[in-house]
Design a protein around this motif. Sequence first.
Motif, PDB file in Angstrom:
ATOM      1  N   TRP A 182      98.584  29.417  60.847  1.00 32.53           N
ATOM      2  CA  TRP A 182      97.776  30.174  59.889  1.00 32.53           C
ATOM      3  C   TRP A 182      96.303  30.314  60.272  1.00 32.53           C
ATOM      4  O   TRP A 182      95.667  31.315  59.928  1.00 32.53           O
ATOM      5  N   ILE A 183      95.757  29.346  61.014  1.00 32.58           N
ATOM      6  CA  ILE A 183      94.325  29.424  61.343  1.00 32.58           C
ATOM      7  C   ILE A 183      93.977  30.671  62.163  1.00 32.58           C
ATOM      8  O   ILE A 183      93.059  31.417  61.804  1.00 32.58           O
ATOM      9  N   PRO A 184      94.677  30.961  63.280  1.00 29.56           N
ATOM     10  CA  PRO A 184      94.304  32.163  64.044  1.00 29.56           C
ATOM     11  C   PRO A 184      94.501  33.458  63.270  1.00 29.56           C
ATOM     12  O   PRO A 184      93.731  34.411  63.434  1.00 29.56           O
ATOM     13  N   PHE A 185      95.499  33.484  62.395  1.00 24.21           N
ATOM     14  CA  PHE A 185      95.736  34.719  61.642  1.00 24.21           C
ATOM     15  C   PHE A 185      94.768  34.870  60.476  1.00 24.21           C
ATOM     16  O   PHE A 185      94.472  35.990  60.046  1.00 24.21           O
ATOM     17  N   LEU A 186      94.254  33.772  59.980  1.00 19.44           N
ATOM     18  CA  LEU A 186      93.185  33.858  58.982  1.00 19.44           C
ATOM     19  C   LEU A 186      91.917  34.424  59.634  1.00 19.44           C
ATOM     20  O   LEU A 186      91.236  35.282  59.056  1.00 19.44           O
ATOM     21  N   ILE A 187      91.622  33.962  60.835  1.00 19.95           N
ATOM     22  CA  ILE A 187      90.467  34.490  61.576  1.00 19.95           C
ATOM     23  C   ILE A 187      90.664  35.982  61.847  1.00 19.95           C
ATOM     24  O   ILE A 187      89.739  36.790  61.686  1.00 19.95           O
ATOM     25  N   GLU A 188      91.875  36.352  62.234  1.00 19.94           N
ATOM     26  CA  GLU A 188      92.174  37.758  62.495  1.00 19.94           C
ATOM     27  C   GLU A 188      91.971  38.600  61.237  1.00 19.94           C
ATOM     28  O   GLU A 188      91.410  39.704  61.294  1.00 19.94           O
ATOM     29  N   ALA A 189      92.384  38.079  60.095  1.00 22.94           N
ATOM     30  CA  ALA A 189      92.240  38.806  58.831  1.00 22.94           C
ATOM     31  C   ALA A 189      90.771  39.025  58.481  1.00 22.94           C
ATOM     32  O   ALA A 189      90.383  40.097  57.997  1.00 22.94           O
ATOM     33  N   ILE A 190      89.946  38.031  58.737  1.00 20.47           N
ATOM     34  CA  ILE A 190      88.510  38.151  58.467  1.00 20.47           C
ATOM     35  C   ILE A 190      87.879  39.199  59.385  1.00 20.47           C
ATOM     36  O   ILE A 190      87.067  40.021  58.946  1.00 20.47           O
ATOM     37  N   ILE A 191      88.273  39.186  60.668  1.00 19.10           N
ATOM     38  CA  ILE A 191      87.727  40.159  61.622  1.00 19.10           C
ATOM     39  C   ILE A 191      88.136  41.576  61.241  1.00 19.10           C
ATOM     40  O   ILE A 191      87.317  42.513  61.262  1.00 19.10           O
TER      41      ILE A 191
ATOM     42  N   SER B  94      94.706  40.017  54.228  1.00 17.80           N
ATOM     43  CA  SER B  94      94.416  38.849  53.382  1.00 17.80           C
ATOM     44  C   SER B  94      95.694  38.314  52.757  1.00 17.80           C
ATOM     45  O   SER B  94      95.905  37.102  52.673  1.00 17.80           O
ATOM     46  N   ASP B  95      96.549  39.220  52.315  1.00 21.49           N
ATOM     47  CA  ASP B  95      97.850  38.839  51.773  1.00 21.49           C
ATOM     48  C   ASP B  95      98.622  38.011  52.794  1.00 21.49           C
ATOM     49  O   ASP B  95      99.094  36.906  52.508  1.00 21.49           O
ATOM     50  N   GLY B  96      98.731  38.541  54.006  1.00 22.56           N
ATOM     51  CA  GLY B  96      99.468  37.828  55.049  1.00 22.56           C
ATOM     52  C   GLY B  96      98.846  36.494  55.405  1.00 22.56           C
ATOM     53  O   GLY B  96      99.545  35.482  55.530  1.00 22.56           O
TER      54      GLY B  96
ATOM     55  N   THR C 281      98.745  30.437  55.036  1.00 23.32           N
ATOM     56  CA  THR C 281      98.046  29.187  54.715  1.00 23.32           C
ATOM     57  C   THR C 281      98.839  28.361  53.708  1.00 23.32           C
ATOM     58  O   THR C 281      98.756  27.132  53.709  1.00 23.32           O
ATOM     59  N   ALA C 282      99.621  29.029  52.854  1.00 22.94           N
ATOM     60  CA  ALA C 282     100.386  28.328  51.817  1.00 22.94           C
ATOM     61  C   ALA C 282     101.765  27.878  52.289  1.00 22.94           C
ATOM     62  O   ALA C 282     102.410  27.064  51.615  1.00 22.94           O
ATOM     63  N   THR C 283     102.197  28.383  53.446  1.00 23.11           N
ATOM     64  CA  THR C 283     103.586  28.113  53.846  1.00 23.11           C
ATOM     65  C   THR C 283     103.755  27.570  55.257  1.00 23.11           C
ATOM     66  O   THR C 283     104.847  27.122  55.609  1.00 23.11           O
ATOM     67  N   SER C 284     102.698  27.605  56.066  1.00 18.29           N
ATOM     68  CA  SER C 284     102.869  27.380  57.505  1.00 18.29           C
ATOM     69  C   SER C 284     101.956  26.285  58.045  1.00 18.29           C
ATOM     70  O   SER C 284     100.948  25.936  57.420  1.00 18.29           O
ATOM     71  N   PRO C 285     102.288  25.771  59.225  1.00 24.29           N
ATOM     72  CA  PRO C 285     101.422  24.778  59.877  1.00 24.29           C
ATOM     73  C   PRO C 285     100.077  25.386  60.283  1.00 24.29           C
ATOM     74  O   PRO C 285      99.948  26.606  60.431  1.00 24.29           O
ATOM     75  N   LYS C 286      99.082  24.528  60.491  1.00 27.32           N
ATOM     76  CA  LYS C 286      97.735  24.997  60.827  1.00 27.32           C
ATOM     77  C   LYS C 286      97.703  25.825  62.103  1.00 27.32           C
ATOM     78  O   LYS C 286      96.939  26.784  62.204  1.00 27.32           O
TER      79      LYS C 286
END
Length: 209
Positions: free
Chosen positions: A146-155, A131-133, A138-143
């Motif tokens: 961050w989108i695939p890594f947000l999905i990865e964090a949720i999984i 979640s930290d990553g 999401t606060a520093t990078s293009p969509k």
Amino acid sequence: MLKKYWFLLLGFISFSIYVKIVSEYNVIFNVELFQLINYHQYAPMNWIMIFFSKYGREYIWIPLTAILLIPKKFRKVGLTLAASFILAIILGEASKYIFAQLRPFYFIHANLLVPKPTDYSYPSGHALIVSDGAIVLTATSPKWLWIPFLIEAIIVSYSRVYVGVHWPADILGGWLLGGWISLFTTDMMKRGLLRPVEKLFRCETNYPK
């Protein structure tokens, strides 16, 4: 002016005190949610959950951080991730020993798909790091990043309950603490508090858009 992300820290502290007082077995809906997820495993999906549970933290986020330190355009993102992870590891480990909560399989039946961890349960170290990553990105990078890594964090977070080694409350605690750490670290970087390190790594001034 008090930054809004400090409310995440306040939320983590408040929720953690509640968990410590009542124990995770008595946290509202904690047992029910664990059973809903862990007792309804789907065999063809088990290997995916095991993979993300075992490898979705170190084997994804350490290489990603190292890769982002290579191109000058993304070096500041990589440094922010590294600084944020260091803080998360320190606070996460301290929190585990302060709140000292046992894992689900000590209280109820759990369908374990991985070996039993021997450390404390709250907050989830996996949920904290991913979640930290993800929130740093999401606060520093293009969509597209961050989108695939947000999905990865949720999984990854879901998988820790699915394989039977964490309570849902552990995941919530990890995301609350991870959310605060990520936004705090990002804010400190934007304020230039790590400017000497940025100059050492020859980072670009702004985050990539």
